[in-house]
Write an enzyme that holds these catalytic residues in place. Structure first.
Site, PDB file in Angstrom:
ATOM      1  N   HIS A 135       0.838  -1.199   0.000  1.00 45.65           N
ATOM      2  CA  HIS A 135       0.000   0.000   0.000  1.00 45.65           C
ATOM      3  C   HIS A 135       0.868   1.243   0.000  1.00 45.65           C
ATOM      4  CE1 HIS A 135       0.436   0.730   4.402  1.00 45.65           C
ATOM      5  NE2 HIS A 135       0.248  -0.561   4.573  1.00 45.65           N
ATOM      6  N   ASP A 140       0.118   4.390   1.157  1.00 44.30           N
ATOM      7  CA  ASP A 140       0.009   5.339   2.260  1.00 44.30           C
ATOM      8  C   ASP A 140       0.764   4.884   3.500  1.00 44.30           C
ATOM      9  OD1 ASP A 140      -1.983   3.263   2.413  1.00 44.30           O
ATOM     10  OD2 ASP A 140      -2.935   4.359   4.038  1.00 44.30           O
ATOM     11  N   ASP A 179       6.211   0.623   7.263  1.00 45.96           N
ATOM     12  CA  ASP A 179       4.903   0.014   7.047  1.00 45.96           C
ATOM     13  C   ASP A 179       4.122   0.927   6.113  1.00 45.96           C
ATOM     14  OD1 ASP A 179       2.308  -0.994   7.191  1.00 45.96           O
ATOM     15  OD2 ASP A 179       1.980  -0.339   9.245  1.00 45.96           O
ATOM     16  N   GLU A 220      -4.808   2.292   2.759  1.00 44.33           N
ATOM     17  CA  GLU A 220      -4.937   1.055   3.538  1.00 44.33           C
ATOM     18  C   GLU A 220      -5.086   1.343   5.022  1.00 44.33           C
ATOM     19  OE1 GLU A 220      -3.494  -2.455   5.880  1.00 44.33           O
ATOM     20  OE2 GLU A 220      -2.698  -0.408   5.792  1.00 44.33           O
ATOM     21  N   ASP A 244       3.234  -6.749   3.395  1.00 45.33           N
ATOM     22  CA  ASP A 244       2.866  -5.897   4.524  1.00 45.33           C
ATOM     23  C   ASP A 244       3.028  -6.577   5.880  1.00 45.33           C
ATOM     24  OD1 ASP A 244       2.030  -3.550   5.678  1.00 45.33           O
ATOM     25  OD2 ASP A 244      -0.102  -3.874   5.329  1.00 45.33           O
ATOM     26  N   HIS A 269       3.033   2.379  13.436  1.00 44.90           N
ATOM     27  CA  HIS A 269       1.949   3.303  13.821  1.00 44.90           C
ATOM     28  C   HIS A 269       2.341   4.181  15.001  1.00 44.90           C
ATOM     29  CE1 HIS A 269      -1.468   0.719  11.816  1.00 44.90           C
ATOM     30  NE2 HIS A 269      -0.370   0.801  11.088  1.00 44.90           N
TER      31      HIS A 269
END
Length: 487
Positions: A76, A78, A115, A145, A169, A457
């Site tokens: 992905h 983003d 990520d 995503e 991922d 994250h």
């Protein structure tokens, strides 16, 4: 200092450096997408942007590999935009400040975007190489995503020809993923009635920071503090004693990131400020003791602010505190089928105070639909009891494990041949896009691999350099071993 573009494999790291240079948070991937499209056209590769913004890039097989099955490498575009409170950074304008420290690549004060930037870089490096052996190749780069899987939801049948999909991922070298959790967003709306404050009261903001946060699926079992839940607990314990009048509750920034920071604003009688300071010190000491291993650096800061003109009514405040304190959070159940893997979880991710309500955004994850539905029921019952409203949206399916998967067997055997040890076959408690791809491509055989990424994250995100090389070596070997069509 070592530059990223000097690391090995150099082609992959050069691409990752370029990815870091172009802002690409969720919902704002267009600049990076346009760069990739221009590069692909310059390389005379077929590139298509579908109606939702996904990119599909195709490359012919290398000589002698024309009879192999078509493989799609998927990542992905983003990244999750998270930063420390003291970091000045605009994710829509500023590049990621990545650097090398020992055997890790990190970012200064923000998420790194490994990520899924490393997976994207690996796919683009394969496309750009002239010395990598592979059959017919497609690269699928999806948008959004991290914030809703818009790209995966919008992928249509007929866009891809591949029989095999390799998702890039995953975040642990030595593990091969063949399944993932599904999920759904739950938004609780707590109605608020406002009233005038007591004229003599003083106004303060209490901020909580210093938590590690992290991925609300991959890291949920680590027992880290949730800033939203901790401040709700403080209010439940002490709001009556201190005669607090709430004016604001704000916490977290993404529903799929464990909240690292939160703050509440309130008014209280001036004579209670000394007791407030005492209770804050006691609570901070308690939390640091409870989270001494998982999250030892909790920091509470009290700041006096100008007087407010309105506060929550007593009933509104009590309902809000009760619903936040009672709302489940963290691991709900561990899997019986896959040892050490979370089956069902809930993250109380974002709290915001609006004109006439407080909004509480949660993300439910589960390996099984019934587990997700059970937590939907819990939130519905809790909202009903509190006179609040809850809505569920963006449900996405899990990726059901297939023990007979040929590509999973091939990746496992290839890993054993290269490293003389068995990889771990895993199911991940996170929302890989593979489950959504199964709708337009039900017969596609899928697997997920990747290097070791820690603390995704969160601003502590880092990727291990050695494992990037190991992942790259495995990926190239798997492509070289792509089976013949019809086999």
């Amino acid at each position: 200092m070592t530059a990223l573009n000097q690391l090995q494999p150099q082609a992959l790291w050069q691409w990752f450096e370029q990815i870091c240079a172009i802002p690409h948070p969720s919902k704002h991937e267009q600049a990076l997408s346009e760069y990739i499209q221009a590069w692909a056209k310059d390389k005379q590769l077929s590139v298509v942007e579908d109606k939702v913004g996904n990119l599909i890039i195709k490359k012919a097989a290398t000589a002698g590999m024309e009879d192999r099955k078509t493989v799609v490498l998927q990542a992905h575009i983003d990244m999750v935009p998270q930063k420390n409170a003291d970091k000045v950074h605009d994710f829509e304008k500023d590049p990621i400040d990545a650097y090398v420290e020992g055997d890790w690549v990190k970012a200064r004060g923000t998420t790194l975007g490994a990520d899924n930037g490393i997976g994207m870089a690996s796919a683009l490096a394969v496309l750009g190489a002239d010395d990598i052996v592979h059959g017919p190749l497609e690269v699928l780069l999806t948008i959004d995503e991290e914030a809703g899987m818009t790209g995966a939801f919008g992928l249509e049948a007929g866009m891809l020809e591949a029989e095999i999909l390799i998702n890039t991922d995953s975040e642990q070298e030595g593990e091969i993923y063949m399944g993932c959790a599904g999920g759904v967003d739950g938004q609780i709306s707590v109605p608020i009635v406002w009233q005038s404050p007591k004229p003599s009261n003083s106004s303060y903001t209490l901020s909580l920071a210093g938590l590690k946060g992290g991925h609300s699926g991959v890291n949920i079992h680590l027992g880290r503090g949730n800033a939203n839940k901790l401040l709700a607990r403080f209010l439940f314990d002490h709001s009556d004693e201190l005669a607090l009048e709430l004016t604001n509750f704000t916490g977290g920034s993404l529903r799929n990131a464990i909240p690292r920071e939160a703050q509440i604003s309130f008014m209280l009688p001036a004579e209670n400020v000394t007791l407030l300071q005492s209770r804050i010190s006691e609570f901070q000491a308690l939390v640091r003791q409870e989270l001494a291993i998982a999250d030892p650096d909790t920091e509470l800061t009290l700041t006096e602010i100008p007087a407010e003109t309105k506060v929550m009514s007593e009933d509104s405040q009590q309902i809000l505190i009760d619903i936040l304190n009672a709302c489940p959070n963290g691991v709900v159940r561990m899997s019986d089928e896959v040892e050490g893997v979370t089956e069902t979880s809930l993250n109380v991710g974002v709290i915001s105070t609006e004109t006439d309500s407080v909004q509480v955004l949660c993300l439910i994850r589960s390996l099984i639909d019934s587990g997700r539905e059970e937590i939907e029921g819990v939130l519905t019952s809790l909202s009903n009891l509190a006179g609040a409203n809850v809505e569920f949206s963006g449900a996405y399916p899990g990726w059901k494990p297939d023990n007979s998967s040929p590509v999973m067997a091939s990746v496992r055997e290839t890993y054993e041949d290269i490293y003389n040890k068995e990889p771990t076959i895993m199911v991940i408690h996170a929302g890989l896009e593979c489950g959504l791809f199964k709708k337009p491509y039900p017969e596609m055989d899928m697997v997920s691999i990747g290097p070791t990424i820690r603390y995704p994250h969160s601003p502590d995100e880092k990727v291990n350099i050695t494992t990037v090389g190991q992942y790259w070596k495995l990926l190239l070997a798997v492509l070289e071993r792509t089976p013949v069509k019809g086999s």
